[in-house]
Scaffold this active site. Structure first.
Site, PDB file in Angstrom:
ATOM      1  N   LYS A 143      33.669 -11.832  14.725  1.00 18.96           N
ATOM      2  CA  LYS A 143      33.665 -12.184  16.242  1.00 18.96           C
ATOM      3  C   LYS A 143      33.343 -13.766  16.485  1.00 18.96           C
ATOM      4  O   LYS A 143      32.221 -14.309  16.233  1.00 18.96           O
ATOM      5  CB  LYS A 143      32.614 -11.389  17.087  1.00 18.96           C
ATOM      6  N   GLY A 203      23.390 -18.203  15.593  1.00 20.89           N
ATOM      7  CA  GLY A 203      23.502 -18.786  17.103  1.00 20.89           C
ATOM      8  C   GLY A 203      21.913 -18.983  17.267  1.00 20.89           C
ATOM      9  O   GLY A 203      21.156 -19.385  16.692  1.00 20.89           O
ATOM     10  N   ILE A 215      19.309 -14.995  21.088  1.00 19.68           N
ATOM     11  CA  ILE A 215      20.231 -13.767  20.585  1.00 19.68           C
ATOM     12  C   ILE A 215      19.977 -13.242  19.277  1.00 19.68           C
ATOM     13  O   ILE A 215      20.196 -12.017  19.150  1.00 19.68           O
ATOM     14  CB  ILE A 215      21.802 -14.396  20.801  1.00 19.68           C
ATOM     15  N   GLU A 255      21.214 -17.043  11.216  1.00 21.19           N
ATOM     16  CA  GLU A 255      20.848 -18.554  10.839  1.00 21.19           C
ATOM     17  C   GLU A 255      20.803 -19.156  12.383  1.00 21.19           C
ATOM     18  O   GLU A 255      21.751 -19.071  13.227  1.00 21.19           O
ATOM     19  CB  GLU A 255      22.013 -19.003  10.419  1.00 21.19           C
ATOM     20  N   CYS A 263      22.744 -26.913  14.224  1.00 16.37           N
ATOM     21  CA  CYS A 263      21.406 -26.358  14.248  1.00 16.37           C
ATOM     22  C   CYS A 263      20.591 -27.093  13.626  1.00 16.37           C
ATOM     23  O   CYS A 263      19.044 -27.069  13.901  1.00 16.37           O
ATOM     24  CB  CYS A 263      21.486 -24.818  13.850  1.00 16.37           C
ATOM     25  N   GLU A 296      14.810 -26.053  21.606  1.00 11.15           N
ATOM     26  CA  GLU A 296      16.120 -26.425  20.818  1.00 11.15           C
ATOM     27  C   GLU A 296      16.850 -26.968  22.278  1.00 11.15           C
ATOM     28  O   GLU A 296      17.155 -26.140  22.892  1.00 11.15           O
ATOM     29  CB  GLU A 296      16.630 -25.530  20.069  1.00 11.15           C
TER      30      GLU A 296
HETATM   31  P1  ADP Z   1      24.715 -20.255  22.561  1.00 11.59           P
HETATM   32  O1  ADP Z   1      23.662 -19.848  23.218  1.00 11.59           O
HETATM   33  O2  ADP Z   1      24.735 -21.685  21.688  1.00 11.59           O
HETATM   34  O3  ADP Z   1      25.946 -20.183  23.106  1.00 11.59           O
HETATM   35  P2  ADP Z   1      24.453 -17.657  21.326  1.00 11.59           P
HETATM   36  O4  ADP Z   1      23.483 -17.402  20.579  1.00 11.59           O
HETATM   37  O5  ADP Z   1      24.731 -17.425  22.558  1.00 11.59           O
HETATM   38  O6  ADP Z   1      24.844 -19.419  21.278  1.00 11.59           O
HETATM   39  O7  ADP Z   1      26.059 -17.326  20.749  1.00 11.59           O
HETATM   40  C1  ADP Z   1      26.390 -17.153  19.375  1.00 11.59           C
HETATM   41  C2  ADP Z   1      27.506 -15.964  19.196  1.00 11.59           C
HETATM   42  O8  ADP Z   1      26.611 -14.843  19.473  1.00 11.59           O
HETATM   43  C3  ADP Z   1      28.636 -16.024  20.215  1.00 11.59           C
HETATM   44  O9  ADP Z   1      29.571 -15.459  19.189  1.00 11.59           O
HETATM   45  C4  ADP Z   1      28.184 -15.162  21.152  1.00 11.59           C
HETATM   46  O10 ADP Z   1      29.373 -14.569  21.775  1.00 11.59           O
HETATM   47  C5  ADP Z   1      27.422 -14.093  20.421  1.00 11.59           C
HETATM   48  N1  ADP Z   1      26.395 -13.411  21.191  1.00 11.59           N
HETATM   49  C6  ADP Z   1      26.020 -13.769  22.614  1.00 11.59           C
HETATM   50  N2  ADP Z   1      25.170 -12.627  22.984  1.00 11.59           N
HETATM   51  C7  ADP Z   1      25.103 -11.720  22.227  1.00 11.59           C
HETATM   52  C8  ADP Z   1      24.792 -10.482  22.265  1.00 11.59           C
HETATM   53  N3  ADP Z   1      23.947  -9.872  23.211  1.00 11.59           N
HETATM   54  N4  ADP Z   1      25.053  -9.581  21.029  1.00 11.59           N
HETATM   55  C9  ADP Z   1      25.655 -10.107  20.107  1.00 11.59           C
HETATM   56  N5  ADP Z   1      26.146 -11.203  20.288  1.00 11.59           N
HETATM   57  C10 ADP Z   1      26.021 -12.177  20.996  1.00 11.59           C
END
Ligand code: ADP
Length: 497
Positions: free
Chosen positions: A193, A246, A250, A268, A302, A399
């Site tokens: 995804k 990410g 999350i 990561e 990152c 961050e």
């Molecule tokens: P940022 O805050 O920098 O946008 P995220 O950590 O939110 O980074 O997002 C990184 C990835 O994690 C994206 O592909 C996002 O769709 C996904 N993501 C965000 N929330 C969730 C969740 N609750 N479960 C799984 N994946 C998630």
């Protein structure tokens, strides 16, 4: 709704002509719900494409396809050499379509075209090539045991199975390559995804899968949002491992969701990496190096060196030097000639970064460069340096993921105390040491609690170099041989003779 494709070549334009479907089981399909979402050019804020909005139902189909492809072959029965050849082919295909990939990356992510072309696209192809070589070199060990005459014991490394991969928006194609290439080399099947902000190059990459001779169901790409499609991947009982890049926030959610079937997890996550400049450092190297370490990709890296610690004797010169560079960086739309830094990814991210800058000032920090928004259109922020920052401030602890450097000085020769300051962080992703003294360099490398340390450089993204974090920066290492091992299980075999 106007879709803005005017700066694209004919291939990229044609790719974006229709709504973008997802890749499930070798077929391009809309979301089961029929829903689509808009994706944007962060340099203008305009919509560039509509993309299928996958959710749990689509993830489920993708997992079933990946499971079938894993259990029934032909992928799992293919020789490692053939698997390696297919992965190598992906690298060739990325290169053959490099201009198109670069244009799509600029349009959806905002980075300058020359960087997208010469760095992101090149690096992604290189990752596939690097991992293609590993496909034929996955092997276990023969074990020496305490009763050698009676038993023959050895290990084999087998693919972990169906893997879910959730990636961020800061370097969409590179992040894809870091995940997809090792998983394929190991013989896994994939449900990927991309981030909802940047689905375009992942979907373009999906078109290469069949061309490279990779069977249907081996790589599935589900586009959609984190709390729906992402969460469904993290929780799915049919997935053996989830790999996530990410935010740490999350990351914690992923770990909890993965607990249901105790799928393996690699993460990561965030960083707040120190750049430590000693008084003997060659400032003609350190100043541009530290600036590059924080301002590259608009700070949306990152491993960015977001905390500067410079010795008092050189602090003013270092900060002035970086400020001068910050002021001369050409910020603009990724397609504009000569641009060196693009926008941040979204209005949300723009506001977050600007809030941090304001918050830092309110807490007593001063702006030595930048600190402002640029222009009225797009999400542009001037490269920023905050001085007078202290270890307790949110700008130093959290961050920011934007072009903001927190500059601090030290007046100490005790390496333990300097390292203690640098290590005063929940994160431990990277760091850099700037000195001409080999002894100081080695001693500091030992003292810094982080997964990657640069000496007189902020680091390298080479495919061979493991990257990942100590502390709250993650679990596991991507790239290199260790990155491959994230996708295999070790099986011990004990034969009584
Ligand atoms: P940022 O805050 O920098 O946008 P995220 O950590 O939110 O980074 O997002 C990184 C990835 O994690 C994206 O592909 C996002 O769709 C996904 N993501 C965000 N929330 C969730 C969740 N609750 N479960 C799984 N994946 C998630």
């Amino acid at each position: 709704m106007p879709l803005h494709h005017d700066r694209l070549g004919p291939e990229a334009r044609s790719f974006l002509r229709n709504d973008l479907d997802m890749l499930i089981d070798g077929k391009w399909v809309p979301a089961r719900s029929g829903k689509v979402f808009d994706t944007y050019d962060p340099g203008t804020g305009r919509v560039i494409a509509r993309v299928a909005e996958g959710d749990a139902a689509d993830v489920d189909l993708a997992v079933k396809a990946a499971r079938r492809a894993f259990e029934e072959g032909p992928w799992s029965r293919m020789s490692p050499s053939d698997r390696g050849r297919a992965i190598w082919k992906l690298a060739d295909l990325i290169e053959q379509n490099a201009d198109e990939f670069a244009e799509l990356e600029v349009l959806n992510n905002g980075k300058p075209l020359s960087i997208a072309r010469n760095s992101d696209v090149a690096m992604s192809a290189d990752m596939f090539r690097y991992m293609a070589g590993w496909a034929t070199k996955i092997s276990g060990e023969t074990l020496s045991i305490s009763t050698p005459g009676n038993y023959h014991c050895f290990t084999v490394r087998e693919p972990i199975g169906v893997v879910g991969q959730i990636i961020p928006w800061n370097a969409p194609l590179v992040m894809l390559a870091w995940k997809v290439a090792p998983a394929l080399a190991a013989g896994c099947t994939i449900v990927l995804k991309p981030a909802e902000q940047t689905p375009v190059t992942a979907l373009r990459f999906g078109r290469l899968i069949e061309e490279a001779g990779i069977p249907a169901g081996v790589v599935n790409i589900v586009t959609g949002f984190g709390p729906t499609a992402g969460a469904a991947i993290a929780a799915h009982e049919g997935i053996d491992k989830v790999a996530f890049t990410g935010s740490s926030e999350i990351g914690r959610i992923i770990v909890k969701a993965a607990a249901g079937n105790l799928k393996k997890v690699s993460l990561e996550l965030g960083g707040k990496s120190p750049a430590i400049v000693f008084p003997d450092a060659d400032l003609s190297v350190a100043v541009p190096g530290v600036a590059q370490g924080i301002f590259a990709n608009s700070g949306q890296v990152c491993t960015a060196g977001s905390r500067l610690f410079a010795h008092k004797r050189v602090f003013d010169r270092v900060v002035e030097g970086i400020a001068e560079r910050a002021g001369s960086i050409r910020v603009g739309h990724g397609f504009s000639e000569g641009v060196q830094m693009g926008p941040v990814i979204s209005p949300v991210q723009h506001d977050r970064v600007m809030d941090y800058i304001r918050q830092g000032q309110a807490a007593g920090a001063s702006v030595a460069a930048g600190g402002t928004r640029i222009g009225n259109e797009g999400n542009f922020i001037a490269p920023t340096i905050l001085t007078g920052t202290t270890p307790d401030m949110a700008v130093v602890r959290e961050e920011i993921f934007g072009p903001v450097l927190c500059a601090m000085s030290f007046d100490d020769d005790d390496l333990d105390r300097i390292a203690k300051q640098a290590n005063d962080s929940a994160f431990g992703l990277a760091g850099s040491v700037w000195t001409r003294d080999v002894s100081i360099a080695h001693k500091m490398v030992r003292r810094i609690r982080a997964g990657r340390i640069g000496v007189n450089t902020h680091g390298s993204t080479d495919a061979a170099i493991p990257t990942g974090g100590f502390k709250q920066s993650g679990w596991g290492r991507e790239k290199g041989h260790e990155g491959l091992n994230l996708y295999t299980e070790t099986k011990s075999v004990i034969m009584a003779l």
